[in-house]
Design a protein around this motif. Sequence first.
Motif, short mmCIF file in Angstrom:
data_model
loop_
_atom_site.label_atom_id
_atom_site.label_comp_id
_atom_site.label_asym_id
_atom_site.label_seq_id
_atom_site.Cartn_x
_atom_site.Cartn_y
_atom_site.Cartn_z
N ILE A 276 0.81 -1.23 0.00
CA ILE A 276 0.00 0.00 0.00
C ILE A 276 0.84 1.28 0.00
CG2 ILE A 276 -2.00 -1.08 1.06
CD1 ILE A 276 -1.20 0.23 3.72
N GLU A 277 2.07 1.19 0.50
CA GLU A 277 2.92 2.39 0.46
C GLU A 277 3.55 2.50 -0.93
OE1 GLU A 277 5.14 3.31 4.24
OE2 GLU A 277 4.80 1.16 4.57
N PRO A 278 3.76 3.69 -1.47
CA PRO A 278 3.58 4.99 -0.85
C PRO A 278 2.20 5.61 -1.05
CG PRO A 278 4.63 5.27 -2.96
CD PRO A 278 4.38 3.79 -2.80
N THR A 279 1.26 4.86 -1.67
CA THR A 279 -0.06 5.46 -1.89
C THR A 279 -0.72 5.84 -0.57
OG1 THR A 279 -0.29 4.10 -3.87
CG2 THR A 279 -2.29 5.14 -3.01
N LEU A 280 -0.67 4.94 0.41
CA LEU A 280 -1.25 5.18 1.72
C LEU A 280 -0.15 5.25 2.77
CD1 LEU A 280 -4.31 2.72 1.68
CD2 LEU A 280 -4.15 5.06 0.76
N ASP A 281 -0.36 6.10 3.76
CA ASP A 281 0.56 6.22 4.89
C ASP A 281 -0.03 5.45 6.07
OD1 ASP A 281 2.12 6.92 7.03
OD2 ASP A 281 1.89 9.09 6.82
N PRO A 282 0.54 4.28 6.42
CA PRO A 282 -0.05 3.46 7.48
C PRO A 282 0.03 4.10 8.87
CG PRO A 282 2.06 2.56 6.79
CD PRO A 282 1.75 3.67 5.84
N LYS A 283 0.68 5.23 8.98
CA LYS A 283 0.73 5.93 10.27
C LYS A 283 -0.46 6.85 10.45
CE LYS A 283 5.82 5.91 10.43
NZ LYS A 283 6.01 5.41 9.05
N ARG A 284 -1.22 7.07 9.38
CA ARG A 284 -2.41 7.92 9.43
C ARG A 284 -3.65 7.04 9.27
NH1 ARG A 284 -2.36 11.03 4.75
NH2 ARG A 284 -4.14 12.14 5.60
N PRO A 285 -4.80 7.48 9.82
CA PRO A 285 -6.00 6.64 9.77
C PRO A 285 -6.37 6.20 8.35
CG PRO A 285 -6.33 8.44 11.31
CD PRO A 285 -5.02 8.71 10.62
N VAL A 286 -6.81 4.96 8.26
CA VAL A 286 -7.19 4.34 6.99
C VAL A 286 -8.58 3.72 7.16
CG1 VAL A 286 -6.62 2.54 5.30
CG2 VAL A 286 -4.77 3.81 6.44
N ALA A 287 -9.41 3.87 6.15
CA ALA A 287 -10.67 3.12 6.11
C ALA A 287 -10.42 1.84 5.34
CB ALA A 287 -11.76 3.94 5.45
N VAL A 288 -10.51 0.71 6.02
CA VAL A 288 -10.34 -0.60 5.38
C VAL A 288 -11.71 -1.08 4.93
CG1 VAL A 288 -9.55 -2.96 5.70
CG2 VAL A 288 -8.33 -1.09 6.84
N MET A 289 -11.89 -1.18 3.62
CA MET A 289 -13.17 -1.54 3.03
C MET A 289 -13.12 -3.00 2.59
SD MET A 289 -14.43 1.75 2.66
CE MET A 289 -15.73 1.48 1.48
N MET A 290 -14.03 -3.81 3.14
CA MET A 290 -14.09 -5.23 2.76
C MET A 290 -15.55 -5.59 2.50
SD MET A 290 -11.22 -6.97 5.25
CE MET A 290 -10.83 -8.28 4.07
N LEU A 291 -16.05 -5.16 1.35
CA LEU A 291 -17.45 -5.37 1.02
C LEU A 291 -17.60 -6.66 0.21
CD1 LEU A 291 -17.32 -2.32 1.79
CD2 LEU A 291 -19.26 -2.00 0.27
N GLY A 292 -18.32 -7.61 0.78
CA GLY A 292 -18.58 -8.86 0.08
C GLY A 292 -17.31 -9.60 -0.29
N ILE A 293 -16.30 -9.59 0.58
CA ILE A 293 -15.04 -10.28 0.28
C ILE A 293 -14.73 -11.37 1.29
CG2 ILE A 293 -13.62 -8.54 1.47
CD1 ILE A 293 -12.69 -10.43 -1.76
#
Length: 260
Positions: A138-155
């Motif tokens: 996920i890095e560098p697109t997302l910074d795991p030190k900042r809040p993330v919405a983890v979306m798991m719809l129908g998975i």
Amino acid sequence: MTDRIRTDIAHNARVWNYWLGGKDNYPVDRAVGDQVTGMYPSIGEVARADRAFLGRAVRYLAAEAGIRQFLDIGTGLPTAENTHEVAQRVAPESRIAYVDNDPIVLTHARALLTSSPEGATAYIDADAHHPEGILRAIEPTLDPKRPVAVMMLGILNFILDTAAARSVVKTLMDAVPSGSHLVLTHPTLELGGEGNAEAMRFWNENATPPITARSREEFESFLEGLEVLEPGIVSCALWRPDEGAEGAPVAQFGAVARKP
């Protein structure tokens, strides 16, 4: 990549696309989709309710919870109102990482890889069964030190072992900081979905990947240690419906929870 694409057996991403009115599917997908619909007529309503829930949840997270990073796992084929479109309409600086490992979805990744100039959108070829690989990518697109919405719809319904599914969720949520959120939907044989049992058996014999339904208690176990937001665990059609909307309940649990 194209050698992984099977056109002789129905695949969930393409059948779901068919139920949503899309064109990215083959005759075998439409045949199985029609057969499932004949056995469980409300399946199209489930698909549409799940998609609408995604939009409401992302709008809430971006507009009210201040979330600017979204990890959308099992995103499926692109359709209207994708996560990045909803989030960046509210907050153009939002950053989204999509995750899927289906070859048909990969061929359409370019359609997802659009973004506002202020934000970012990336596509990760990874399997939900292996969350460590997702987190590495996920890095560098997302910074795991900042809040993330983890979306798991129908998975999670494609991870047949419930303990393994719980472990996947725990690994992901342990890796993100306080203030992160988990967004889940999952099919159930409760909420009026009892008639879906036969359709699921047919699916598992005629399509891929295999699927399982779960009870409310099993669904709730995925949210352990998190603060479940109002209105709690409900049919995804009834999670904070838009004003004036008269959504009938569908046999698909939905919930949004915050990591304290």
